[in-house]
Structures are given as C-alpha cells and as structure tokens.
Enzyme design. Structure first.
Site, PDB file in Angstrom:
ATOM      1  N   VAL A  96       0.865  -1.186   0.000  1.00 42.30           N
ATOM      2  CA  VAL A  96       0.000   0.000   0.000  1.00 42.30           C
ATOM      3  C   VAL A  96       0.897   1.229   0.000  1.00 42.30           C
ATOM      4  CG1 VAL A  96      -1.783   1.272   1.240  1.00 42.30           C
ATOM      5  CG2 VAL A  96      -1.831  -1.235   1.230  1.00 42.30           C
ATOM      6  N   HIS A 100       2.818   3.915   6.049  1.00 42.48           N
ATOM      7  CA  HIS A 100       2.205   3.402   7.278  1.00 42.48           C
ATOM      8  C   HIS A 100       3.274   2.742   8.122  1.00 42.48           C
ATOM      9  CE1 HIS A 100       1.810   0.554   3.946  1.00 42.48           C
ATOM     10  NE2 HIS A 100       2.048  -0.408   4.820  1.00 42.48           N
TER      11      HIS A 100
HETATM   12  P1  AMP Z   1       2.682  -3.140   3.403  1.00 43.98           P
HETATM   13  O1  AMP Z   1       3.011  -4.486   2.818  1.00 43.98           O
HETATM   14  O2  AMP Z   1       3.739  -2.634   4.345  1.00 43.98           O
HETATM   15  O3  AMP Z   1       2.311  -2.128   2.330  1.00 43.98           O
HETATM   16  O4  AMP Z   1       1.424  -3.371   4.324  1.00 43.98           O
HETATM   17  C1  AMP Z   1       0.111  -3.143   3.917  1.00 43.98           C
HETATM   18  C2  AMP Z   1      -0.761  -3.669   5.027  1.00 43.98           C
HETATM   19  O5  AMP Z   1      -2.063  -3.161   4.855  1.00 43.98           O
HETATM   20  C3  AMP Z   1      -0.869  -5.196   5.068  1.00 43.98           C
HETATM   21  O6  AMP Z   1      -0.402  -5.675   6.330  1.00 43.98           O
HETATM   22  C4  AMP Z   1      -2.367  -5.447   4.865  1.00 43.98           C
HETATM   23  O7  AMP Z   1      -2.847  -6.541   5.611  1.00 43.98           O
HETATM   24  C5  AMP Z   1      -2.963  -4.141   5.316  1.00 43.98           C
HETATM   25  N1  AMP Z   1      -4.268  -3.812   4.754  1.00 43.98           N
HETATM   26  C6  AMP Z   1      -4.655  -3.888   3.463  1.00 43.98           C
HETATM   27  N2  AMP Z   1      -5.925  -3.465   3.326  1.00 43.98           N
HETATM   28  C7  AMP Z   1      -6.340  -3.087   4.571  1.00 43.98           C
HETATM   29  C8  AMP Z   1      -7.558  -2.564   5.090  1.00 43.98           C
HETATM   30  N3  AMP Z   1      -8.624  -2.315   4.305  1.00 43.98           N
HETATM   31  N4  AMP Z   1      -7.643  -2.314   6.411  1.00 43.98           N
HETATM   32  C9  AMP Z   1      -6.597  -2.569   7.223  1.00 43.98           C
HETATM   33  N5  AMP Z   1      -5.402  -3.051   6.792  1.00 43.98           N
HETATM   34  C10 AMP Z   1      -5.288  -3.312   5.479  1.00 43.98           C
END
Ligand code: AMP
Length: 115
Positions: A96, A100
């Site tokens: 994403v 974060h």
């Molecule tokens: P990253 O790989 O560091 O980009 O982490 C993205 C994170 O976002 C992953 O741990 C996913 O499980 C989490 N994620 C994706 N969609 C959602 C959502 N709608 N609500 C909460 N977490 C999410």
C-alpha cells in the site's frame, strides 16, 4: 486526498476500519490481516507514498512516530517491547503506497527478517 489510495479512502471514511487512535493529522487502525496479536497501522492523514516522502515532511514524520508510541503504550506493548516497521519499495514487499508504520507486538516476534 488521492482517490485511488486505499488508506486515503479509510481516512475519508469511505472504507471501514477499526480505528484505535486518532489525532488531527494521524490515524491508527488494526491491520485487516494481523501478523501478531497486536498489529496496528499508523498513517499520516495526508498522502505520502512512503517513508522517503514522509521524511521530507519532518512535522508529519514526528506526528506519525508520536502516534505510534501512543498506540504501543495504549496496546500494552511497552513493557515487553514491540516492532515498528515501515516497508518501503519493492524489496520490502510494500503493498500500500500510503506510508504506514506497522506496530507489531503481543508475543516474541522472532528474527527481524526471514530467509
Ligand atoms: P505493506 O506491505 O507494508 O504495504 O502493508 C500493507 C498492510 O495493509 C498489510 O499488512 C495489509 O494486511 C494491510 N491492509 C490492506 N488493506 C487493509 C484494510 N482495508 N484495512 C486494514 N489493513 C489493510
């Protein structure tokens, strides 16, 4: 706000999330696919693609860091410790592209990286 960005849409209230902490400039919510008993994502409300972009806005970076510490405290993680991760770019597996911090804890977390 970036209309194509999942986390901007969570900030806008268009997509539901389990919010555990909020300030004027940050939002923290539970990861939808938790990798530990506590797995919270802390984001700036303003769109920054990754931690490199966030670092160019020191005030926002400090606010995300402070919110992450408050989440760790509120989730009871400070006694035994926790991990704070910013996946960044291809080798990290970042999925994403709205920066974060992953706040992970609640059990021993094992090696820092696998493989
Ligand atoms: P990253 O790989 O560091 O980009 O982490 C993205 C994170 O976002 C992953 O741990 C996913 O499980 C989490 N994620 C994706 N969609 C959602 C959502 N709608 N609500 C909460 N977490 C999410």
């Amino acid at each position: 706000m970036d209309n194509d960005c999942l986390f901007c849409r969570i900030v806008a209230g268009e997509i539901p999330a389990t919010v555990v902490h909020e300030t004027a400039t940050t939002l923290a919510f539970r990861d939808i696919d938790p990798k530990a008993p506590v797995h919270v994502l802390v984001i700036p409300k303003a769109h920054h693609g990754d931690v490199l972009a966030l670092a160019r806005d020191p005030q926002a970076a400090a606010e995300v860091l402070a919110a992450s510490a408050e989440v760790a405290q509120a989730e009871g993680l400070t006694a035994d410790g926790f991990r704070l991760i910013f996946n960044t770019g291809r080798h990290s597996g970042q999925e994403v592209f709205h920066v974060h911090a992953h706040v992970l804890g609640g059990r021993p977390l094992g090696p820092m990286v696998s493989g």
